[in-house]
Design an enzyme around this catalytic site. Structure first.
Site, short mmCIF file in Angstrom:
data_model
loop_
_atom_site.label_atom_id
_atom_site.label_comp_id
_atom_site.label_asym_id
_atom_site.label_seq_id
_atom_site.Cartn_x
_atom_site.Cartn_y
_atom_site.Cartn_z
CG HIS A 149 -0.72 6.22 5.11
ND1 HIS A 149 -1.84 5.81 4.59
CD2 HIS A 149 0.39 7.40 6.05
CE1 HIS A 149 -2.59 6.52 5.41
NE2 HIS A 149 -1.27 7.72 6.28
CG ASN A 166 -1.63 1.52 1.79
OD1 ASN A 166 -2.40 1.22 0.39
ND2 ASN A 166 -1.52 2.06 2.34
CG ASP A 184 -3.18 3.20 6.72
OD1 ASP A 184 -3.07 2.97 5.58
OD2 ASP A 184 -3.13 4.51 6.93
CB SER A 231 5.20 5.44 4.49
OG SER A 231 5.22 6.04 5.49
C1 GAR Z 1 -3.25 9.07 -2.63
O1 GAR Z 1 -2.37 10.39 -1.66
C2 GAR Z 1 -2.75 7.42 -1.84
O2 GAR Z 1 -1.08 7.75 -1.06
C3 GAR Z 1 -3.70 7.67 -0.60
O3 GAR Z 1 -4.97 8.43 -1.46
C4 GAR Z 1 -4.15 9.01 -2.40
C5 GAR Z 1 -4.58 8.40 -3.86
O4 GAR Z 1 -4.74 8.68 -5.29
N1 GAR Z 1 -3.89 6.80 0.03
C6 GAR Z 1 -4.22 6.82 0.96
O5 GAR Z 1 -4.53 7.51 1.98
C7 GAR Z 1 -4.31 5.20 2.26
N2 GAR Z 1 -4.49 5.15 3.27
P1 GAR Z 1 -4.56 8.10 -6.45
O6 GAR Z 1 -6.22 7.73 -6.38
O7 GAR Z 1 -4.38 9.40 -7.41
O8 GAR Z 1 -3.25 7.78 -6.13
#
Ligand code: GAR
Length: 317
Positions: A110, A108, A146, A137
Site C-alpha cells: 500500500h 498487500n 489496508d 507499507s
Molecule cells: C501501487 O502504488 C500500489 O501500492 C497501489 O497501486 C499501485 C499499483 O501499481 N496499491 C494500492 O493503492 C492498494 N491499496 P502497479 O500496478 O504498477 O504495481
C-alpha cells in the site's frame, strides 16, 4: 528448500508484480511466481507476465457477485499450487470468504505509511496534510481494508513542489524494493527458529499459571507448582530437527503416533523413553491449531489437581 509458490493479483500496470518476478529470478530468492491473475483482461501487467512465461488468468469482475468472482480466482490460484498470494495494485475489495481462506498467507503493498491514509488518493492526502514524509507499507491482509499487521515500511521524503504524481513515482521505486524483501522474509519465517519459538511461547504462556525457563539448553515451559509440559528443541544434539516436545500418555501412544505420521512425529532423545513425543516444526505450513492442542493436552497432564479439577468435572459431564 523448495521455493514458496506465490500467485500475484493485479488490476492494471503491474509494476510491483514485475518487481516480484525479477526478484524471483535471483537463484537465492525463496519464492517463485506461479500465477498472475487480474480482474481486468486488459490489465497491461498481463502482457508482461506472459512474455516472462508466467501463467496468467484474467476475468472481468463486472456483473459478478464479489464472493462468486473471488471463488473463481480462488480456484485458479489453488490449481496453480499456490502457497501465498501477493496483492500488487489489486484494486478490488475482497470477500470475507476469500480473505478467510488465505488468512496469514496473503500480503498487500500500500502506498502510504500505514495506518495513515488507508484506501485511495494516498499521495494527495499526504501532501494536503502537509506531511514531510510519505512512504509505502507491506502488510498481511485481513478483513478490514489496508488494515492487517504491517511487516515493513519504507519512508519517502516529500519534496517541496511534489505533486501526487511525482510523489507516486518516487514511492513506487521504494515499493519495488520493499515488496520482494518483505515477501522473502515472510515465506521463510517458518524456517526461522526464533519465529517458531515466539509462536510456541505465545501459545504455551497463554495456558493457566505457566512459566518458562531453560532446561538443558532448551526453552522449557512448566506449570507453576507443577512440572514441565513442553520443550522447544532446535537442532538438539545436532539432530537437524526443530520440534516441540510434549507428553503423551506413554510409549504405546508415542509408538502409535510415529507409526501414523513418521514425518510429523519423532521419538526424542532422553525424554523418549518416558513417553514424550517430538512434533516436527519443519513441516510446511506448521499446523498451529494442532500444536496448540498438544500443548493444552500436555499442560493438563502436568498441572496440579487444583487446576485440572474443573476440567475433569467438565469431562465427566
Ligand atoms: C501501487 O502504488 C500500489 O501500492 C497501489 O497501486 C499501485 C499499483 O501499481 N496499491 C494500492 O493503492 C492498494 N491499496 P502497479 O500496478 O504498477 O504495481
Amino acid at each position: 528448500m523448495a521455493k514458496a509458490r506465490v500467485a500475484v493479483l493485479i488490476s492494471g500496470r503491474g509494476s510491483n508484480m514485475a518487481a516480484l518476478v525479477y526478484a524471483a529470478k535471483h537463484p537465492g530468492c525463496p519464492f517463485e511466481i506461479v500465477l498472475v491473475a487480474a480482474n481486468d483482461p486488459e490489465a497491461p501487467g498481463l502482457q508482461f507476465a506472459q512474455a516472462e512465461g508466467i501463467p496468467t488468468f484474467a476475468l472481468d469482475h463486472k456483473g459478478m457477485k464479489r464472493a462468486e468472482f473471488d471463488a473463481l480466482i480462488d480456484a485458479q490460484v489453488r490449481k496453480a499450487g499456490t502457497d501465498y498470494i501477493a496483492l500488487a495494485g489489486y484494486m478490488r475489495l475482497l470477500s470475507p470468504e476469500f480473505v478467510g481462506k488465505w488468512e496469514g498467507r496473503m500480503l498487500n503493498i500500500h502506498p502510504s505509511l500505514l495506518p495513515k491514509y488507508k484506501g485511495l488518493h494516498t499521495h494527495e492526502r499526504a501532501i494536503a496534510a502537509g506531511d514531510t514524509v510519505a512512504g509505502c507499507s507491506v502488510h498481511v491482509v485481513t478483513a478490514e481494508l489496508d488494515d492487517g499487521p504491517v511487516l515493513g515500511q519504507t519512508e519517502v521524503a516529500i519534496l517541496p513542489g511534489d505533486t501526487p504524481a511525482t510523489l507516486a513515482d518516487r514511492t513506487l521505486i521504494a515499493e519495488h524494493q520493499l515488496y520482494s524483501r518483505e515477501l522473502a522474509d515472510y515465506v521463510t519465517r517458518e524456517s526461522n527458529p526464533d519465529w517458531l519459538l515466539a509462536n510456541i511461547r505465545e501459545i504455551a504462556l497463554a495456558l493457566p499459571e505457566t512459566a518458562e525457563k531453560p532446561s538443558h539448553g532448551s526453552p522449557g515451559f512448566f506449570v507453576e507448582g507443577g512440572k514441565f509440559f513442553a520443550y522447544f528443541s532446535h537442532n538438539h544434539h545436532q539432530n537437524g530437527i526443530t520440534g516441540l516436545l510434549v507428553k503423551t500418555s506413554g510409549v504405546e501412544e508415542q509408538a502409535m503416533l510415529i507409526d501414523s505420521d513418521p514425518a510429523l512425529y519423532y521419538r526424542p532423545a532422553y525424554l523418549g523413553p518416558s513417553g514424550w513425543i517430538g512434533i516436527s516444526l519443519d513441516q510446511r505450513p506448521v499446523d498451529w491449531a494442532h500444536v496448540g492442542e498438544w500443548l493444552a493436552k500436555s499442560w493438563r497432564m502436568s498441572a496440579p489437581k487444583r487446576l485440572t479439577k474443573l476440567l475433569d468435572v467438565i469431562d465427566q459431564i
